[in-house]
Design an enzyme around this catalytic site. Structure first.
Site, PDB file in Angstrom:
ATOM      1  NE  ARG A 117      -3.491   0.122   2.565  1.00  0.00           N
ATOM      2  CZ  ARG A 117      -3.593   0.774   3.714  1.00  0.00           C
ATOM      3  NH1 ARG A 117      -3.064   0.284   4.801  1.00  0.00           N
ATOM      4  NH2 ARG A 117      -4.221   1.927   3.774  1.00  0.00           N
TER       5      ARG A 117
ATOM      6  CE  LYS B 194       1.350  -4.772   6.368  1.00  0.00           C
ATOM      7  NZ  LYS B 194       1.001  -3.453   5.828  1.00  0.00           N
TER       8      LYS B 194
ATOM      9  NE  ARG C 272       1.786   9.143  13.695  1.00  0.00           N
ATOM     10  CZ  ARG C 272       2.744   9.934  13.280  1.00  0.00           C
ATOM     11  NH1 ARG C 272       3.619   9.493  12.419  1.00  0.00           N
ATOM     12  NH2 ARG C 272       2.854  11.151  13.726  1.00  0.00           N
TER      13      ARG C 272
HETATM   14  C1  BTN Z   1       0.388  -3.773   2.320  1.00  0.00           C
HETATM   15  O1  BTN Z   1       1.208  -2.887   2.044  1.00  0.00           O
HETATM   16  O2  BTN Z   1       0.033  -3.959   3.479  1.00  0.00           O
HETATM   17  C2  BTN Z   1      -0.196  -4.630   1.236  1.00  0.00           C
HETATM   18  C3  BTN Z   1       0.758  -5.692   0.782  1.00  0.00           C
HETATM   19  C4  BTN Z   1       0.185  -6.603  -0.282  1.00  0.00           C
HETATM   20  C5  BTN Z   1       1.220  -7.576  -0.807  1.00  0.00           C
HETATM   21  C6  BTN Z   1       0.627  -8.575  -1.732  1.00  0.00           C
HETATM   22  S1  BTN Z   1       1.735  -9.904  -2.064  1.00  0.00           S
HETATM   23  C7  BTN Z   1       0.654 -10.494  -3.311  1.00  0.00           C
HETATM   24  C8  BTN Z   1       0.149  -9.276  -4.058  1.00  0.00           C
HETATM   25  N1  BTN Z   1       1.071  -8.900  -5.091  1.00  0.00           N
HETATM   26  C9  BTN Z   1       1.640  -7.720  -4.850  1.00  0.00           C
HETATM   27  O3  BTN Z   1       2.496  -7.170  -5.585  1.00  0.00           O
HETATM   28  N2  BTN Z   1       1.166  -7.194  -3.702  1.00  0.00           N
HETATM   29  C10 BTN Z   1       0.197  -8.075  -3.096  1.00  0.00           C
END
Ligand code: BTN
Length: 319
Positions: A115, A180, A314
């Site tokens: 994100r 996380k 946060r």
């Molecule tokens: C976040 O930042 O919290 C979201 C992360 C999401 C990661 C997943 S891994 C599978 C899919 N492919 C990606 O490139 N991103 C999501």
């Protein structure tokens, strides 16, 4: 490194020369990669003079028959060894008119995306990286709270693996304490008021133990929490089960049906928080979640609601 893993995953002996020939690299390059596998993946590699190398324990790589036994899910499954991003691949498949729903998984991502423009660190053969592409035909209402529902599906799958102390942080971080363990990224294509598709990207830190740099926030993995490795095929299947059921219920009953359960899982319920949206920062107390999945904050004695993917919470005593 990944192609070498594919050759070794059977747990049988392979000579350095045979491995080098298969991969078209020198024996000393093979040796370097083996050292990297030991160091980065924590794999135990046995070397026996005259016989070669073998993994102490056969490695379980992703397997479509185990992730999605025939007839169990309404989607097709695509598994890649290495891909830039499973979500980018899902978007490309949609562009090429691949019929949804379908699921894309990979052993490794070279440009995993998180994100807010962050990268998602995606080393090989340790974690889960999956993207489910689904069609949305019921208009914008069908999108309300969708990413929060996915958080509940991930939570249920992690709990089923034995992870008890896991919870959610609005909108869709999956945390153990303040670390996380999984992230969710939804990407939309098409017209939300009409026919569109959503790519639900899910990353779970499963067996990752260490990562030098690259992760700019506190993190943990299922293995670090449980003290043993976890079968990624089983976790992917369990998550798929929850996603199938939760998405169907969400389509039928909307987010309202999940609201109480979500608030129950919210680690920051009742906490004093800061909510940042672009340059604007507001401070308040978390009251809960609306029926549309928006965050309800108490600010100067009155309630205000916030929705949208670019917001982040946060604790207000975090500096
Ligand atoms: C976040 O930042 O919290 C979201 C992360 C999401 C990661 C997943 S891994 C599978 C899919 N492919 C990606 O490139 N991103 C999501």
């Amino acid at each position: 490194m990944f192609s070498l893993l594919q050759l070794l995953k059977d747990g049988q002996f392979h000579s350095g020369q045979a491995l080098g020939e298969r991969l078209g690299i020198s024996r000393s390059a093979i040796w370097k990669q083996l050292k990297a596998l030991e160091r980065e993946l924590g794999l135990d590699i046995h070397k026996v003079r005259g016989r070669g190398y073998r993994l102490a324990d056969p490695l379980s790589l992703l397997d479509s028959g185990e992730v999605a036994p025939a007839g169990m899910f309404p989607w097709t499954v695509h598994i890649h060894d290495v891909i830039d991003s499973t979500s980018a691949e899902a978007l490309r498949l949609l562009q090429a008119n691949e019929p949804a729903p379908f699921l894309v998984l990979a052993e490794q991502q070279t440009r995993g995306r998180g994100r807010r423009g962050r990268q998602w660190v995606s080393p090989p053969a340790q974690n889960l990286y999956m993207s489910l592409a689904v069609g949305i035909s019921g208009g914008a209402r069908q999108l309300e709270g969708l990413s929060l529902v996915v958080g509940l599906s991930v939570l249920a799958a992690l709990r089923a693996m034995g992870l008890r102390e896991v919870g959610l942080k609005w909108p869709n971080d999956v945390l153990v304490g303040n670390k996380k363990v999984a992230g969710i990224l939804l990407e939309l294509v098409g017209d939300p008021a009409d026919l569109c598709h959503v790519v639900i990207g899910i990353g779970i830190n499963v067996n990752m133990r260490e990562m030098d740099g690259g992760i700019d926030q506190p993190w943990t993995s299922v293995r670090l929490e449980l003290g043993h490795t976890v079968n990624r095929n089983r976790l992917a299947r369990s998550l798929s089960n929850h996603l199938r059921d939760d998405l169907a219920r969400h389509e039928k009953d909307g987010f309202a049906a999940f609201r109480a359960e979500w608030e129950e899982a919210h680690l920051w319920q009742g906490r004093a928080v800061e909510l940042a949206s672009g340059v604007q920062v507001v401070r308040g107390e978390v009251l809960g979640i609306s029926e549309a999945g928006a965050l309800r904050l108490l600010i100067d004695g009155s309630e205000r609601q916030y929705s949208g993917g670019e917001l982040s919470l946060r604790l207000s005593d975090d500096s």
